[in-house]
Design an enzyme around this catalytic site. Structure first.
Site, PDB file in Angstrom:
ATOM      1  CB  ILE A  90     -35.176 118.201 -19.810  1.00 29.69           C
ATOM      2  CG1 ILE A  90     -34.928 117.926 -21.299  1.00 29.69           C
ATOM      3  CG2 ILE A  90     -36.268 119.264 -19.638  1.00 29.69           C
ATOM      4  CD1 ILE A  90     -36.067 117.329 -22.045  1.00 29.69           C
ATOM      5  CG  HIS A  96     -30.766 114.679 -10.588  1.00 31.87           C
ATOM      6  ND1 HIS A  96     -30.800 114.133  -9.337  1.00 31.87           N
ATOM      7  CD2 HIS A  96     -30.403 113.675 -11.411  1.00 31.87           C
ATOM      8  CE1 HIS A  96     -30.468 112.856  -9.396  1.00 31.87           C
ATOM      9  NE2 HIS A  96     -30.226 112.562 -10.649  1.00 31.87           N
TER      10      HIS A  96
HETATM   11  C1  DLZ Z   1     -31.869 110.633 -13.265  1.00 31.41           C
HETATM   12  C2  DLZ Z   1     -31.903 111.480 -14.491  1.00 31.41           C
HETATM   13  C3  DLZ Z   1     -32.627 112.676 -14.520  1.00 31.41           C
HETATM   14  C4  DLZ Z   1     -33.392 113.173 -13.346  1.00 31.41           C
HETATM   15  N1  DLZ Z   1     -32.698 113.425 -15.619  1.00 31.41           N
HETATM   16  C5  DLZ Z   1     -32.033 113.036 -16.727  1.00 31.41           C
HETATM   17  C6  DLZ Z   1     -32.078 113.822 -17.892  1.00 31.41           C
HETATM   18  O1  DLZ Z   1     -32.749 114.847 -18.005  1.00 31.41           O
HETATM   19  N2  DLZ Z   1     -31.359 113.385 -18.968  1.00 31.41           N
HETATM   20  C7  DLZ Z   1     -30.590 112.251 -18.941  1.00 31.41           C
HETATM   21  O2  DLZ Z   1     -29.956 111.928 -19.940  1.00 31.41           O
HETATM   22  N3  DLZ Z   1     -30.565 111.480 -17.836  1.00 31.41           N
HETATM   23  C8  DLZ Z   1     -31.262 111.832 -16.737  1.00 31.41           C
HETATM   24  N4  DLZ Z   1     -31.208 111.070 -15.620  1.00 31.41           N
HETATM   25  C9  DLZ Z   1     -30.516 109.751 -15.673  1.00 31.41           C
HETATM   26  C10 DLZ Z   1     -28.990 109.840 -15.416  1.00 31.41           C
HETATM   27  O3  DLZ Z   1     -28.316 110.322 -16.552  1.00 31.41           O
HETATM   28  C11 DLZ Z   1     -28.429 108.445 -15.063  1.00 31.41           C
HETATM   29  O4  DLZ Z   1     -28.813 107.520 -16.036  1.00 31.41           O
HETATM   30  C12 DLZ Z   1     -28.916 107.937 -13.707  1.00 31.41           C
HETATM   31  O5  DLZ Z   1     -28.663 108.894 -12.704  1.00 31.41           O
HETATM   32  C13 DLZ Z   1     -28.219 106.609 -13.319  1.00 31.41           C
HETATM   33  O6  DLZ Z   1     -26.814 106.812 -13.198  1.00 31.41           O
END
Ligand code: DLZ
Length: 174
Positions: A90, A96
């Site tokens: 999201i 990011h």
């Molecule tokens: C860090 C992060 C952020 C900000 N947003 C999401 C997201 O919206 N959906 C998702 O599946 N994962 C998010 N992550 C976590 C990253 O996928 C990952 O787990 C971390 O950066 C550690 O590698």
């Protein structure tokens, strides 16, 4: 009058699977209220296709960025006909989300080609949580209608049945 020869046609279906088929699902804990719904719908779709509960293995990863590594490991075990990757990315205040989505999509695609089995991209990439909730079944009476987890599971069934019909490479069939 000459007749036009019809081509040989291959088409998968999302019907019942033969006995012995196993599936794996990798699901992200990030945005778990959404991904748990995707998982539930995917499992219900596999059950409807005749898969027993113990024919499906589920691996939880921290976020969508980690989906492809776990999918790659599961695929390399050669135990599964397909691997589903479920996640929900999201948009936040920074870019990011785009980096995670690109890494997830590229990693999943590469793992599928490396192992020659369907590795499905069931990752929502949404502007808002509300958009994600709608794509995870929302508050519809039928929790699985419009649920991308169910669509992803159906795509896996379709690809497994298609690949079973397609010719093998000469090396694989020797
Ligand atoms: C860090 C992060 C952020 C900000 N947003 C999401 C997201 O919206 N959906 C998702 O599946 N994962 C998010 N992550 C976590 C990253 O996928 C990952 O787990 C971390 O950066 C550690 O590698």
């Amino acid at each position: 009058m000459s007749t036009i020869p019809s081509p040989r046609m291959f088409r998968g279906s999302s019907g019942r699977l033969p006995a012995g088929v196993r599936m794996a699902i990798v699901v992200s804990r990030w945005n778990e209220p959404i991904t748990a719904r995707l998982l539930e719908a995917a499992l219900a779709t596999f059950t409807a296709a005749g898969l027993a509960a113990d024919a499906v293995d589920v691996a939880w990863v921290p976020g969508s960025f980690e989906l492809s590594l776990a999918a790659d490991r599961l695929a390399s075990s050669r135990r599964y006909a397909a691997v589903l990757c479920l996640g929900a990315i999201i948009k936040g205040e920074t870019s990011h989300d785009r980096h995670i989505a690109t890494a997830a999509a590229c990693g999943i695609e590469a793992a599928g080609r490396a192992h020659g089995i369907p590795i499905l991209f069931g990752v929502l990439t949404c502007e808002t949580l509300a958009q994600a909730m709608v794509r995870a079944g929302g508050d519809a009476a039928d929790r699985y209608a419009g649920n991308k987890g169910a669509e992803c599971a159906n795509a896996a069934l379709d690809m497994v049945s298609l690949l079973a019909q397609l010719p093998l490479s000469p090396e694989a069939s020797a």
